[in-house]
Design a protein around this motif. Sequence first.
Motif, PDB file in Angstrom:
ATOM      1  N   UNK A  34       0.837  -1.201   0.000  1.00 40.47           N
ATOM      2  CA  UNK A  34       0.000   0.000   0.000  1.00 40.47           C
ATOM      3  C   UNK A  34       0.873   1.251   0.000  1.00 40.47           C
ATOM      4  N   UNK A  35       0.450   2.240  -0.774  1.00 43.26           N
ATOM      5  CA  UNK A  35       1.148   3.526  -0.846  1.00 43.26           C
ATOM      6  C   UNK A  35       0.116   4.650  -0.777  1.00 43.26           C
ATOM      7  N   UNK A  36       0.602   5.842  -0.752  1.00 42.71           N
ATOM      8  CA  UNK A  36      -0.274   7.012  -0.765  1.00 42.71           C
ATOM      9  C   UNK A  36      -0.477   7.533  -2.191  1.00 42.71           C
ATOM     10  N   UNK A  37      -0.118   6.739  -3.212  1.00 44.15           N
ATOM     11  CA  UNK A  37      -0.327   7.162  -4.603  1.00 44.15           C
ATOM     12  C   UNK A  37      -1.807   7.378  -4.903  1.00 44.15           C
ATOM     13  N   UNK A  38      -2.664   6.527  -4.358  1.00 44.67           N
ATOM     14  CA  UNK A  38      -4.112   6.606  -4.555  1.00 44.67           C
ATOM     15  C   UNK A  38      -4.809   6.427  -3.202  1.00 44.67           C
ATOM     16  N   UNK A  39      -4.666   7.409  -2.319  1.00 45.61           N
ATOM     17  CA  UNK A  39      -5.245   7.230  -0.973  1.00 45.61           C
ATOM     18  C   UNK A  39      -6.767   7.248  -1.001  1.00 45.61           C
ATOM     19  N   UNK A  40      -7.350   6.577  -0.040  1.00 46.69           N
ATOM     20  CA  UNK A  40      -8.798   6.606   0.153  1.00 46.69           C
ATOM     21  C   UNK A  40      -9.047   7.192   1.531  1.00 46.69           C
ATOM     22  N   UNK A  41      -9.578   8.393   1.566  1.00 47.90           N
ATOM     23  CA  UNK A  41      -9.846   9.096   2.814  1.00 47.90           C
ATOM     24  C   UNK A  41      -8.626   9.103   3.732  1.00 47.90           C
ATOM     25  N   UNK A  42      -7.462   9.356   3.131  1.00 45.94           N
ATOM     26  CA  UNK A  42      -6.223   9.452   3.894  1.00 45.94           C
ATOM     27  C   UNK A  42      -5.581   8.119   4.236  1.00 45.94           C
TER      28      UNK A  42
END
Length: 156
Positions: A34-42
């Motif tokens: 998991x990365x922050x490339x495509x975050x969902x609600x942070x």
Amino acid sequence: MATEGAALGKGAWDCDKNQAIPPEKEAEIFEEIATMDYPFEGIPTVPPRKDMTHMAFFCCGCRYRVTAEPGWTVAEVKQALWAGGIARANKPPERGGVPGMRQWQDLALVYAGQVMTNDNAPLASYHVPPGCQCLIAIDAAKLARGKPDPDSAYWN
């Protein structure tokens, strides 16, 4: 009450190299970090895969990674899995309810609940997308029996 811990999978196997994938490398190799490339609600999420030349097949609790593309025939994929070591999924003869896989023709491939019965058809004819990670490889004799193994979780 059971005295053993939760049942764990049997790891992962790289059919291209015919060797086990170390547990600490599985998430990286299967692109599941998991990365922050495509975050969902942070919240970090697993980004879309970049490797579209490998597919993953589940067989007897193990995940098998193999080079394959939708244009390959079902037979070509079965042969690649066989050459890469999927026969190691066979249970010892005294424990198996079926004879076990003895050649690549003994494999059955499943995608989206559909058994790929035509060895000469390309995977694309079964709508398998590039880089698919959710295929099943199973001993065809198990499907022919029509009921799960006696030790299957189905009976729990």
